[in-house]
Design a protein around this motif. Sequence first.
Motif, PDB file in Angstrom:
ATOM      1  N   ILE A  60       0.844  -1.208   0.000  1.00 46.84           N
ATOM      2  CA  ILE A  60       0.000   0.000   0.000  1.00 46.84           C
ATOM      3  C   ILE A  60       0.873   1.250   0.000  1.00 46.84           C
ATOM      4  CG2 ILE A  60      -1.696   1.314   1.308  1.00 46.84           C
ATOM      5  CD1 ILE A  60      -2.730  -1.395   2.396  1.00 46.84           C
ATOM      6  N   SER A  61       1.942   1.216   0.792  1.00 45.51           N
ATOM      7  CA  SER A  61       2.833   2.357   0.863  1.00 45.51           C
ATOM      8  C   SER A  61       3.530   2.610  -0.475  1.00 45.51           C
ATOM      9  CB  SER A  61       3.876   2.149   1.957  1.00 45.51           C
ATOM     10  OG  SER A  61       4.730   3.267   2.067  1.00 45.51           O
ATOM     11  N   ALA A  62       3.777   1.554  -1.216  1.00 42.86           N
ATOM     12  CA  ALA A  62       4.454   1.687  -2.507  1.00 42.86           C
ATOM     13  C   ALA A  62       3.531   2.200  -3.603  1.00 42.86           C
ATOM     14  CB  ALA A  62       5.041   0.337  -2.926  1.00 42.86           C
ATOM     15  N   SER A  63       2.204   2.134  -3.380  1.00 38.82           N
ATOM     16  CA  SER A  63       1.244   2.521  -4.412  1.00 38.82           C
ATOM     17  C   SER A  63       1.026   4.033  -4.433  1.00 38.82           C
ATOM     18  CB  SER A  63      -0.092   1.807  -4.172  1.00 38.82           C
ATOM     19  OG  SER A  63      -0.723   2.335  -3.014  1.00 38.82           O
ATOM     20  N   SER A  64       0.256   4.478  -5.436  1.00 43.06           N
ATOM     21  CA  SER A  64      -0.019   5.910  -5.564  1.00 43.06           C
ATOM     22  C   SER A  64      -0.937   6.409  -4.446  1.00 43.06           C
ATOM     23  CB  SER A  64      -0.674   6.196  -6.923  1.00 43.06           C
ATOM     24  OG  SER A  64      -1.878   5.449  -7.067  1.00 43.06           O
ATOM     25  N   VAL A  65      -1.768   5.552  -3.885  1.00 45.81           N
ATOM     26  CA  VAL A  65      -2.619   5.969  -2.773  1.00 45.81           C
ATOM     27  C   VAL A  65      -1.805   6.112  -1.499  1.00 45.81           C
ATOM     28  CG1 VAL A  65      -3.301   3.697  -1.908  1.00 45.81           C
ATOM     29  CG2 VAL A  65      -4.892   5.618  -1.719  1.00 45.81           C
ATOM     30  N   GLY A  66      -0.643   5.445  -1.490  1.00 46.32           N
ATOM     31  CA  GLY A  66       0.264   5.558  -0.350  1.00 46.32           C
ATOM     32  C   GLY A  66       1.273   6.656  -0.587  1.00 46.32           C
ATOM     33  N   ASP A  97       6.499   4.772  -2.093  1.00 44.32           N
ATOM     34  CA  ASP A  97       7.768   4.353  -1.485  1.00 44.32           C
ATOM     35  C   ASP A  97       7.446   3.279  -0.449  1.00 44.32           C
ATOM     36  OD1 ASP A  97      10.174   3.954  -0.239  1.00 44.32           O
ATOM     37  OD2 ASP A  97      10.380   6.008   0.496  1.00 44.32           O
ATOM     38  N   PRO A  98       7.792   2.036  -0.680  1.00 47.41           N
ATOM     39  CA  PRO A  98       7.416   0.960   0.257  1.00 47.41           C
ATOM     40  C   PRO A  98       8.025   1.134   1.643  1.00 47.41           C
ATOM     41  CG  PRO A  98       9.019   0.169  -1.347  1.00 47.41           C
ATOM     42  CD  PRO A  98       8.568   1.510  -1.823  1.00 47.41           C
ATOM     43  N   GLU A 103      13.830   4.735   8.355  1.00 47.46           N
ATOM     44  CA  GLU A 103      14.872   4.159   9.194  1.00 47.46           C
ATOM     45  C   GLU A 103      14.377   2.901   9.888  1.00 47.46           C
ATOM     46  OE1 GLU A 103      18.505   3.672  11.237  1.00 47.46           O
ATOM     47  OE2 GLU A 103      17.964   4.864   9.464  1.00 47.46           O
ATOM     48  N   HIS A 104      13.142   2.948  10.409  1.00 51.09           N
ATOM     49  CA  HIS A 104      12.586   1.772  11.079  1.00 51.09           C
ATOM     50  C   HIS A 104      12.384   0.624  10.102  1.00 51.09           C
ATOM     51  CE1 HIS A 104      10.304  -0.805  13.694  1.00 51.09           C
ATOM     52  NE2 HIS A 104       9.229  -0.711  12.911  1.00 51.09           N
ATOM     53  N   ALA A 105      11.867   0.949   8.895  1.00 55.05           N
ATOM     54  CA  ALA A 105      11.616  -0.105   7.904  1.00 55.05           C
ATOM     55  C   ALA A 105      12.901  -0.807   7.502  1.00 55.05           C
ATOM     56  CB  ALA A 105      10.938   0.496   6.680  1.00 55.05           C
TER      57      ALA A 105
END
Length: 213
Positions: free
Chosen positions: A137-143, A146-147, A189-191
């Motif tokens: 979700i983070s990697a998508s345009s709605v996110g 950027d994963p 950083e956490h990821a």
Amino acid sequence: MKMAVLYKHLGVAALALGMAVGCATTQQPEAAEESEACPEDLIAEVDEALGTAESRNREAREMGAEWREAQNMIREAEAARDECDIGTALGIAHEATAVADEAIADHRSQQAQTEPMDSEPEDRSYTVSRGDTLWGISASSVGYEDPYQWPLIYRENSGQIDDPDLIFPGQDLTIEADPSSADVEAAVEHAKTRGSWAVGEMEESDQEYLNAN
């Protein structure tokens, strides 16, 4: 003898009367020229200029920005037109248009100064589908496209996500629209340093991330 004198006087009177009539006749064309109507093409030119002035002044009036000076000028231009003073009428009509334009520009400038600043962008929402992950979700345009920013979504929805590795179809997630650069840096950083993880339980590092942010 008396009759001859009488005829003589009558002849002089008739001659004088004829001359008077002739003079009057020759003066009539000059009088007609003085009262000649104003050329229609010039009147039309003034009317066009007046129409522009009235249109611009009407626009200013509808905006609540009318300056009385413009309307007074329009009346003055109309009076000059009616007297066939074409140059004066045109000059005043054009000036009235300029005054109305200035009133409109001034009104718009004042409005721009009093308009509120653009509101902050609204957060987005996303309903989880089968197979979704916070990473995806983070990697998508709605996110965020950027994963590695997935911890931002996790933090925003920690109230309904126990384990960031396990989300369920139908969950409505809130995605912060404009996270700060510091928040993005902490999330990435956490990821990247999260370490080992297991599905179904919250990792200690995840809890530390939530507590710190």
